[in-house]
Design a protein around this motif. Structure first.
Motif, PDB file in Angstrom:
ATOM      1  N   ASP A  24       0.789  -1.147  -0.008  1.00 28.98           N
ATOM      2  CA  ASP A  24      -0.066  -0.051   0.012  1.00 28.98           C
ATOM      3  C   ASP A  24       0.763   1.237   0.029  1.00 28.98           C
ATOM      4  OD1 ASP A  24      -1.956   1.768   0.250  1.00 28.98           O
ATOM      5  OD2 ASP A  24      -3.078   1.099   2.133  1.00 28.98           O
ATOM      6  N   SER A  25       0.778   2.013  -0.809  1.00 25.64           N
ATOM      7  CA  SER A  25       1.326   3.454  -1.122  1.00 25.64           C
ATOM      8  C   SER A  25       0.685   4.717  -0.694  1.00 25.64           C
ATOM      9  CB  SER A  25       2.207   3.591  -2.410  1.00 25.64           C
ATOM     10  OG  SER A  25       1.076   3.414  -3.492  1.00 25.64           O
ATOM     11  N   ALA A  26      -0.698   4.381  -0.247  1.00 24.87           N
ATOM     12  CA  ALA A  26      -1.687   5.721   0.203  1.00 24.87           C
ATOM     13  C   ALA A  26      -0.807   6.494   0.958  1.00 24.87           C
ATOM     14  CB  ALA A  26      -2.787   5.216   0.899  1.00 24.87           C
ATOM     15  N   GLY A  27      -0.905   7.936   0.580  1.00 22.49           N
ATOM     16  CA  GLY A  27      -0.208   9.039   1.539  1.00 22.49           C
ATOM     17  C   GLY A  27       1.055   9.294   1.052  1.00 22.49           C
ATOM     18  N   GLY A  28       1.593   8.510  -0.316  1.00 25.16           N
ATOM     19  CA  GLY A  28       3.093   8.665  -0.491  1.00 25.16           C
ATOM     20  C   GLY A  28       4.030   7.973   0.184  1.00 25.16           C
ATOM     21  N   TYR A  29       3.867   6.864   1.010  1.00 21.29           N
ATOM     22  CA  TYR A  29       4.553   6.174   1.751  1.00 21.29           C
ATOM     23  C   TYR A  29       4.321   4.689   1.261  1.00 21.29           C
ATOM     24  CZ  TYR A  29       5.979  10.296   4.460  1.00 21.29           C
ATOM     25  OH  TYR A  29       6.371  11.654   4.826  1.00 21.29           O
ATOM     26  N   GLU A  30       5.338   3.960   1.119  1.00 17.25           N
ATOM     27  CA  GLU A  30       4.947   2.507   0.826  1.00 17.25           C
ATOM     28  C   GLU A  30       5.090   1.677   2.063  1.00 17.25           C
ATOM     29  OE1 GLU A  30       7.788   0.033  -1.582  1.00 17.25           O
ATOM     30  OE2 GLU A  30       5.870   0.352  -3.001  1.00 17.25           O
ATOM     31  N   THR A  31       4.253   0.743   2.226  1.00 19.17           N
ATOM     32  CA  THR A  31       4.124   0.062   3.490  1.00 19.17           C
ATOM     33  C   THR A  31       5.434  -0.891   3.509  1.00 19.17           C
ATOM     34  OG1 THR A  31       2.861  -1.707   2.499  1.00 19.17           O
ATOM     35  CG2 THR A  31       1.832  -0.172   3.903  1.00 19.17           C
ATOM     36  N   ALA A  32       6.047  -1.408   4.575  1.00 21.82           N
ATOM     37  CA  ALA A  32       7.235  -2.421   4.705  1.00 21.82           C
ATOM     38  C   ALA A  32       6.965  -3.623   4.205  1.00 21.82           C
ATOM     39  CB  ALA A  32       7.551  -2.280   6.292  1.00 21.82           C
ATOM     40  N   PHE A  33       5.526  -4.049   4.376  1.00 27.77           N
ATOM     41  CA  PHE A  33       5.251  -5.268   4.007  1.00 27.77           C
ATOM     42  C   PHE A  33       4.025  -5.484   2.924  1.00 27.77           C
ATOM     43  CE2 PHE A  33       6.829  -5.590   8.508  1.00 27.77           C
ATOM     44  CZ  PHE A  33       7.703  -6.659   8.380  1.00 27.77           C
ATOM     45  N   PRO A  34       4.097  -6.320   2.265  1.00 26.57           N
ATOM     46  CA  PRO A  34       2.807  -6.674   1.307  1.00 26.57           C
ATOM     47  C   PRO A  34       1.469  -6.874   2.219  1.00 26.57           C
ATOM     48  CG  PRO A  34       4.117  -8.516   1.419  1.00 26.57           C
ATOM     49  CD  PRO A  34       4.873  -7.509   2.117  1.00 26.57           C
ATOM     50  N   GLN A  35       0.563  -6.280   1.660  1.00 30.95           N
ATOM     51  CA  GLN A  35      -0.696  -6.454   2.511  1.00 30.95           C
ATOM     52  C   GLN A  35      -2.009  -6.885   1.634  1.00 30.95           C
ATOM     53  OE1 GLN A  35      -1.325  -2.185   3.772  1.00 30.95           O
ATOM     54  NE2 GLN A  35      -0.213  -2.630   5.828  1.00 30.95           N
ATOM     55  N   ALA A  36      -2.659  -7.877   2.488  1.00 35.95           N
ATOM     56  CA  ALA A  36      -4.036  -8.477   1.900  1.00 35.95           C
ATOM     57  C   ALA A  36      -5.108  -7.535   2.445  1.00 35.95           C
ATOM     58  CB  ALA A  36      -4.087  -9.846   2.468  1.00 35.95           C
ATOM     59  N   ARG A  37      -6.019  -7.153   1.719  1.00 38.21           N
ATOM     60  CA  ARG A  37      -7.403  -6.428   2.200  1.00 38.21           C
ATOM     61  C   ARG A  37      -8.437  -7.501   2.195  1.00 38.21           C
ATOM     62  NH1 ARG A  37      -7.972  -1.172   2.027  1.00 38.21           N
ATOM     63  NH2 ARG A  37      -6.230  -0.920   0.238  1.00 38.21           N
ATOM     64  N   VAL A  38      -9.129  -7.512   3.247  1.00 46.46           N
ATOM     65  CA  VAL A  38     -10.561  -8.298   3.561  1.00 46.46           C
ATOM     66  C   VAL A  38     -11.578  -7.340   3.770  1.00 46.46           C
ATOM     67  CG1 VAL A  38     -11.469  -9.888   4.856  1.00 46.46           C
ATOM     68  CG2 VAL A  38      -8.854  -9.961   4.484  1.00 46.46           C
ATOM     69  N   VAL A  39     -12.507  -7.401   2.872  1.00 46.97           N
ATOM     70  CA  VAL A  39     -13.722  -6.562   3.190  1.00 46.97           C
ATOM     71  C   VAL A  39     -14.634  -7.692   3.464  1.00 46.97           C
ATOM     72  CG1 VAL A  39     -15.452  -5.345   2.003  1.00 46.97           C
ATOM     73  CG2 VAL A  39     -13.068  -4.846   1.456  1.00 46.97           C
ATOM     74  N   ALA A  40     -15.520  -7.521   4.571  1.00 47.72           N
ATOM     75  CA  ALA A  40     -16.429  -8.504   5.187  1.00 47.72           C
ATOM     76  C   ALA A  40     -17.756  -7.743   5.532  1.00 47.72           C
ATOM     77  CB  ALA A  40     -15.673  -9.006   6.327  1.00 47.72           C
ATOM     78  N   ILE A  41     -18.778  -8.595   5.606  1.00 48.41           N
ATOM     79  CA  ILE A  41     -20.018  -8.384   6.279  1.00 48.41           C
ATOM     80  C   ILE A  41     -19.975  -9.278   7.474  1.00 48.41           C
ATOM     81  CG2 ILE A  41     -22.659  -8.582   6.163  1.00 48.41           C
ATOM     82  CD1 ILE A  41     -22.127  -8.373   2.754  1.00 48.41           C
ATOM     83  N   SER A  42     -20.401  -8.522   8.703  1.00 45.39           N
ATOM     84  CA  SER A  42     -20.421  -9.149   9.914  1.00 45.39           C
ATOM     85  C   SER A  42     -21.744  -8.909  10.407  1.00 45.39           C
ATOM     86  CB  SER A  42     -19.301  -8.601  10.644  1.00 45.39           C
ATOM     87  OG  SER A  42     -19.329  -7.206  10.976  1.00 45.39           O
ATOM     88  N   GLU A  43     -22.244  -9.624  11.321  1.00 44.25           N
ATOM     89  CA  GLU A  43     -23.535  -9.540  12.112  1.00 44.25           C
ATOM     90  C   GLU A  43     -23.143  -8.750  13.205  1.00 44.25           C
ATOM     91  OE1 GLU A  43     -27.278 -12.740  13.076  1.00 44.25           O
ATOM     92  OE2 GLU A  43     -25.324 -12.967  14.030  1.00 44.25           O
ATOM     93  N   CYS A  44     -24.055  -7.603  13.512  1.00 41.55           N
ATOM     94  CA  CYS A  44     -23.778  -6.529  14.549  1.00 41.55           C
ATOM     95  C   CYS A  44     -23.894  -7.326  15.980  1.00 41.55           C
ATOM     96  CB  CYS A  44     -24.720  -5.461  14.390  1.00 41.55           C
ATOM     97  SG  CYS A  44     -24.264  -4.290  13.039  1.00 41.55           S
TER      98      CYS A  44
END
Length: 352
Positions: free
Chosen positions: A26-46
């Motif tokens: 992730d390079s958001a904000g002009g900085y690259e993260t030190a590690f590769p990242q996985a993104r999880v989008v989930a639907i959870s029951e409140c």
């Protein structure tokens, strides 16, 4: 109705060429993260914090893109809440095609076209497709909505709008839109209070990232295929634990969010690592004993206190929120937040 919420989890992976190629940094904000990242989008029951649907991709995938794959997993019995980052006209239509009802917060720039006020303080409005329609087409669609004629959902939809503030908290203007058009089904104030329950999803994310995985821990898998398997294993394990908590809480007549998640994790770990009994214990007996231990008073939290915390983050380089300060402390309140509905717009304040 079943209250569900959309949420996002970002997980760090080992810094290998294979993981970088699959998931990216992730390079958001002009900085690259030190590690590769996985993104999880989930639907959870409140109510239970259980994740009922999820999709996994690299950090290059946006929240809205991943969420599209989840909308077809909704059912007619669900009420899906979502923060303003998830709203778009196509996303709303995609989610509504499932038959589920929606209660979403929208960006301040969205100005639904006012149709009429409702007795409970909410108002009906029409939202037209933002692109691909001429102004004359939008005018015809709005005229048809005022006359009560059916609209093509690919071009325009009728929504109910709830504007409110929480004066004894931050006090900002919050605008919700919902597919529940009849105030007799649920009032505007009840919808506003229901939306605030979506923060229960953050508790589920904390359970997954902090108590189950471990705080700040990098996943083990050095190649993509086992990385996906590891992520899904965490999600399934969290779902199983939430199922155990809900079953135990229902049996004991408790609210599921009073059961200690970390305590339940420890109970399960002890159960699966104990030496096998001889003669072997029947599965029903093991399940009954686990339910008793999970719902025991030692594993039950006291009733929640009403409190709030400043909106801040640990590091501001990739977020619009300010950094957390040592002086940031939780504020306690004597009662639940007060919802104050805002005046409905007059006919002279219609959206463009």
């Amino acid at each position: 109705m079943q209250g569900d919420d959309e949420g996002t989890v970002v997980l760090d992976l080992p810094d290998t060429e294979a993981n970088v190629a699959e998931f990216g940094r992730d390079s958001a904000g002009g900085y690259e993260t030190a590690f590769p990242q996985a993104r999880v989008v989930a639907i959870s029951e409140c109510a239970s914090h259980a994740i009922v649907a999820a999709d996994v991709a690299g950090c290059w995938a946006g929240e809205q893109t991943l969420a599209f794959s989840l909308y077809r997993r909704l059912t007619e019995e669900m009420l899906l809440t979502a923060d303003r980052g998830f709203y778009s006209f196509p996303a709303w239509n995609e989610a509504r095609h499932s038959g589920a009802h929606l209660l979403w917060r929208v960006q301040a720039g969205l100005r639904p076209y006012w149709l009429r006020d409702l007795a409970d303080g909410s108002w009906l409005a029409v939202i037209t497709k933002p692109a691909g329609l001429r102004q004359s087409q939008k005018d015809r669609l709005r005229a048809a909505a005022r006359q009560g004629r059916d609209l093509d959902p690919e071009h325009a939809v009728i929504v109910r709008v709830v504007d409110y503030t929480v004066p004894d908290r931050k006090g900002e203007h919050i605008r919700l839109i919902t597919s529940i058009l009849d105030p007799a089904e649920v009032t505007a104030e009840e919808l506003a209070r229901c939306y605030h329950d979506r923060w229960e999803a953050e508790t589920g994310i904390d359970q997954l990232k902090t108590h189950l995985r471990g705080p700040g821990r990098i996943l083990r898998s050095r190649t993509p295929e086992p990385a996906y398997q590891e992520i899904w294993a965490y999600l399934l394990t969290h779902w199983a634990l939430c199922t155990l908590i809900c079953t135990a809480a229902t049996t004991a007549g408790l609210d599921p969010d009073r059961i200690k998640f970390l305590g339940t994790v420890r109970i399960v770990r002890r159960s699966v690592t104990d030496r096998a009994a001889f003669p072997p214990e029947p599965p029903d007996a093991s399940w009954t004993r686990a339910l008793h231990q999970v719902a025991h008073r030692r594993n039950v939290n006291p009733r929640r206190r009403h409190r709030s915390y400043p909106r801040a983050v640990k590091r501001s380089r990739r977020s619009s929120y300010r950094e957390r300060r040592p002086s940031d402390k939780g504020i306690r309140y004597a009662g639940p937040p007060t919802v104050a509905l805002l005046p409905t717009p007059s006919a002279t304040q219609r959206g463009p």
